[in-house]
Design a protein around this motif. Sequence first.
Motif, PDB file in Angstrom:
ATOM      1  N   THR A 119       0.010   5.728  -0.040  1.00  0.00           N
ATOM      2  CA  THR A 119      -0.954   6.822  -0.231  1.00  0.00           C
ATOM      3  C   THR A 119      -0.188   8.146  -0.229  1.00  0.00           C
ATOM      4  O   THR A 119       0.899   8.252   0.358  1.00  0.00           O
TER       5      THR A 119
ATOM      6  N   GLY B 214      -5.192   4.683   5.620  1.00  0.00           N
ATOM      7  CA  GLY B 214      -4.323   3.522   5.430  1.00  0.00           C
ATOM      8  C   GLY B 214      -4.909   2.292   6.103  1.00  0.00           C
ATOM      9  O   GLY B 214      -4.925   1.196   5.527  1.00  0.00           O
ATOM     10  N   THR B 215      -5.423   2.479   7.305  1.00  0.00           N
ATOM     11  CA  THR B 215      -6.031   1.360   8.036  1.00  0.00           C
ATOM     12  C   THR B 215      -7.315   0.913   7.336  1.00  0.00           C
ATOM     13  O   THR B 215      -7.547  -0.285   7.134  1.00  0.00           O
TER      14      THR B 215
ATOM     15  N   ASN C  54       9.529   2.493   9.670  1.00  0.00           N
ATOM     16  CA  ASN C  54       8.241   2.890   9.093  1.00  0.00           C
ATOM     17  C   ASN C  54       7.142   2.757  10.150  1.00  0.00           C
ATOM     18  O   ASN C  54       6.322   1.828  10.131  1.00  0.00           O
ATOM     19  N   ALA C  55       7.124   3.720  11.064  1.00  0.00           N
ATOM     20  CA  ALA C  55       6.240   3.616  12.235  1.00  0.00           C
ATOM     21  C   ALA C  55       4.762   3.628  11.862  1.00  0.00           C
ATOM     22  O   ALA C  55       3.955   2.925  12.479  1.00  0.00           O
TER      23      ALA C  55
ATOM     24  N   GLY D 160      -6.578   7.869   9.029  1.00  0.00           N
ATOM     25  CA  GLY D 160      -7.159   6.531   9.151  1.00  0.00           C
ATOM     26  C   GLY D 160      -7.408   5.851   7.810  1.00  0.00           C
ATOM     27  O   GLY D 160      -7.905   4.730   7.758  1.00  0.00           O
TER      28      GLY D 160
ATOM     29  N   TRP E 276      -2.215  11.230   4.845  1.00  0.00           N
ATOM     30  CA  TRP E 276      -1.746  10.431   5.979  1.00  0.00           C
ATOM     31  C   TRP E 276      -2.391  10.901   7.284  1.00  0.00           C
ATOM     32  O   TRP E 276      -2.735  12.087   7.438  1.00  0.00           O
ATOM     33  N   GLY E 277      -2.503   9.964   8.214  1.00  0.00           N
ATOM     34  CA  GLY E 277      -2.971  10.295   9.562  1.00  0.00           C
ATOM     35  C   GLY E 277      -4.475  10.489   9.679  1.00  0.00           C
ATOM     36  O   GLY E 277      -4.967  10.925  10.719  1.00  0.00           O
TER      37      GLY E 277
ATOM     38  N   ILE F 127       0.850  -1.199   0.000  1.00  0.00           N
ATOM     39  CA  ILE F 127       0.000   0.000   0.000  1.00  0.00           C
ATOM     40  C   ILE F 127       0.877   1.236   0.000  1.00  0.00           C
ATOM     41  O   ILE F 127       1.961   1.253   0.598  1.00  0.00           O
TER      42      ILE F 127
ATOM     43  N   LYS G 169      -2.327  -2.952  14.226  1.00  0.00           N
ATOM     44  CA  LYS G 169      -3.761  -2.768  14.525  1.00  0.00           C
ATOM     45  C   LYS G 169      -4.611  -3.834  13.852  1.00  0.00           C
ATOM     46  O   LYS G 169      -5.619  -4.265  14.389  1.00  0.00           O
TER      47      LYS G 169
HETATM   48  C1  LIG Z   1       1.606   3.365   5.551  1.00  0.00           C
HETATM   49  C2  LIG Z   1       0.522   4.341   5.139  1.00  0.00           C
HETATM   50  C3  LIG Z   1      -0.315   3.732   4.019  1.00  0.00           C
HETATM   51  C4  LIG Z   1      -0.369   4.636   6.348  1.00  0.00           C
HETATM   52  O1  LIG Z   1      -1.407   5.472   5.920  1.00  0.00           O
HETATM   53  P1  LIG Z   1      -2.218   6.405   6.950  1.00  0.00           P
HETATM   54  O2  LIG Z   1      -3.459   6.834   6.241  1.00  0.00           O
HETATM   55  O3  LIG Z   1      -1.350   7.474   7.483  1.00  0.00           O
HETATM   56  O4  LIG Z   1      -2.571   5.364   8.098  1.00  0.00           O
HETATM   57  P2  LIG Z   1      -3.588   5.560   9.314  1.00  0.00           P
HETATM   58  O5  LIG Z   1      -3.916   6.997   9.460  1.00  0.00           O
HETATM   59  O6  LIG Z   1      -4.704   4.609   9.135  1.00  0.00           O
HETATM   60  O7  LIG Z   1      -2.732   5.016  10.539  1.00  0.00           O
HETATM   61  C5  LIG Z   1      -1.430   5.500  10.776  1.00  0.00           C
HETATM   62  C6  LIG Z   1      -1.035   5.074  12.169  1.00  0.00           C
HETATM   63  O8  LIG Z   1       0.354   5.300  12.314  1.00  0.00           O
HETATM   64  C7  LIG Z   1       0.559   6.036  13.504  1.00  0.00           C
HETATM   65  N1  LIG Z   1       1.764   6.799  13.297  1.00  0.00           N
HETATM   66  C8  LIG Z   1       2.024   7.701  12.328  1.00  0.00           C
HETATM   67  N2  LIG Z   1       3.272   8.181  12.476  1.00  0.00           N
HETATM   68  C9  LIG Z   1       3.791   7.559  13.553  1.00  0.00           C
HETATM   69  C10 LIG Z   1       5.040   7.646  14.215  1.00  0.00           C
HETATM   70  N3  LIG Z   1       6.025   8.432  13.769  1.00  0.00           N
HETATM   71  N4  LIG Z   1       5.243   6.856  15.309  1.00  0.00           N
HETATM   72  C11 LIG Z   1       4.282   6.018  15.738  1.00  0.00           C
HETATM   73  N5  LIG Z   1       3.064   5.898  15.149  1.00  0.00           N
HETATM   74  C12 LIG Z   1       2.839   6.671  14.071  1.00  0.00           C
HETATM   75  C13 LIG Z   1      -0.669   6.877  13.656  1.00  0.00           C
HETATM   76  O9  LIG Z   1      -0.819   7.322  14.987  1.00  0.00           O
HETATM   77  C14 LIG Z   1      -1.750   5.870  13.244  1.00  0.00           C
HETATM   78  O10 LIG Z   1      -2.040   4.969  14.293  1.00  0.00           O
HETATM   79  P3  LIG Z   1      -3.356   5.168  15.203  1.00  0.00           P
HETATM   80  O11 LIG Z   1      -4.531   5.163  14.270  1.00  0.00           O
HETATM   81  O12 LIG Z   1      -3.329   3.999  16.110  1.00  0.00           O
HETATM   82  O13 LIG Z   1      -3.191   6.483  15.887  1.00  0.00           O
HETATM   83  C15 LIG Z   1       1.145   5.684   4.654  1.00  0.00           C
HETATM   84  O14 LIG Z   1       1.875   6.223   5.719  1.00  0.00           O
HETATM   85  C16 LIG Z   1       2.048   5.557   3.431  1.00  0.00           C
HETATM   86  O15 LIG Z   1       1.581   5.490   2.291  1.00  0.00           O
HETATM   87  N6  LIG Z   1       3.382   5.543   3.675  1.00  0.00           N
HETATM   88  C17 LIG Z   1       4.362   5.521   2.576  1.00  0.00           C
HETATM   89  C18 LIG Z   1       4.357   4.206   1.843  1.00  0.00           C
HETATM   90  C19 LIG Z   1       4.535   3.053   2.806  1.00  0.00           C
HETATM   91  O16 LIG Z   1       5.244   3.132   3.796  1.00  0.00           O
HETATM   92  N7  LIG Z   1       3.881   1.926   2.473  1.00  0.00           N
HETATM   93  C20 LIG Z   1       3.970   0.718   3.292  1.00  0.00           C
HETATM   94  C21 LIG Z   1       5.216   0.004   3.020  1.00  0.00           C
HETATM   95  S1  LIG Z   1       5.411  -1.408   4.128  1.00  0.00           S
END
Ligand SMILES: CC(C)(COP(=O)(O)OP(=O)(O)OC[C@H]1O[C@@H](n2cnc3c(N)ncnc32)[C@H](O)[C@@H]1OP(=O)(O)O)[C@@H](O)C(=O)NCCC(=O)NCCS
Length: 182
Positions: free
Chosen positions: A92, A102-103, A130-131, A100, A97-98, A90, A139
């Motif tokens: 985005t 991605g989840t 990649n936190a 929800g 981001w942030g 995945i 989750k």
């Molecule tokens: C991975 C990805 C799809 C997540 O998308 P998103 O829409 O931000 O995800 P969500 O909002 O559903 O959830 C993100 C979670 O990460 C947590 N988070 C974000 N940054 C964080 C950090 N630095 N430390 C700890 N947690 C973190 C958020 O708190 C959230 O958790 P929560 O819902 O329990 O609070 C997006 O960040 C992305 O596209 N990243 C780049 C590409 C990538 O890494 N792909 C995956 C490769 S394995």
Amino acid sequence: MFTSDRLLFRGFQDEDVEHLYAMRNDFRIARFVNLEPNIPHPTKYKEFLRTQAEGSTIWFSIIEKNTGNFVGQCSIKVSEPKNRDGTFGISTYPKFWGKGYGTEASKFVIGYAFEALGIQRVSLTVLEGNAAAMAVYKKLGFKHEGTKRRANWAEGHWEDLLYMGILEEEWATAHKKTQGLS
Ligand SMILES: CC(C)(COP(=O)(O)OP(=O)(O)OC[C@H]1O[C@@H](n2cnc3c(N)ncnc32)[C@H](O)[C@@H]1OP(=O)(O)O)[C@@H](O)C(=O)NCCC(=O)NCCS
């Protein structure tokens, strides 16, 4: 067209390659989706991205329901059908981001893949730094299955690559209410 609460999932369209290319040229994304050096890609890289999208077993463009904006993509690839093992990916755009998304997208697509493909596990790899991705996968119930140490040199340091997976019965137990399984 498939939907979740706030998102639509549709198949790959030719113009989507421009988004895939823009995302791969965004350091914040590229940093976490491959182990290559982070350099701008030439336009011919679009053909690689198109082939990758079209070669997935399930490939969805993620669209925001309210606006029609392209949010990103997610995919499942079953490389060896006898193992019924789907590899998940995945990404985005950072502006989404942030929220929800991605989840929400991961949950929909993985749940759909278990039901539609009859796979018995979903696998993925994630870099240790990649936190956000790690938080999403934990989750959803993914387990850490192994570690490749010093797999990636980035930003002046080594980082590990984590192997994660979830089995069909683990998914069904964790998500039976929302996936309609009993
Ligand atoms: C991975 C990805 C799809 C997540 O998308 P998103 O829409 O931000 O995800 P969500 O909002 O559903 O959830 C993100 C979670 O990460 C947590 N988070 C974000 N940054 C964080 C950090 N630095 N430390 C700890 N947690 C973190 C958020 O708190 C959230 O958790 P929560 O819902 O329990 O609070 C997006 O960040 C992305 O596209 N990243 C780049 C590409 C990538 O890494 N792909 C995956 C490769 S394995």
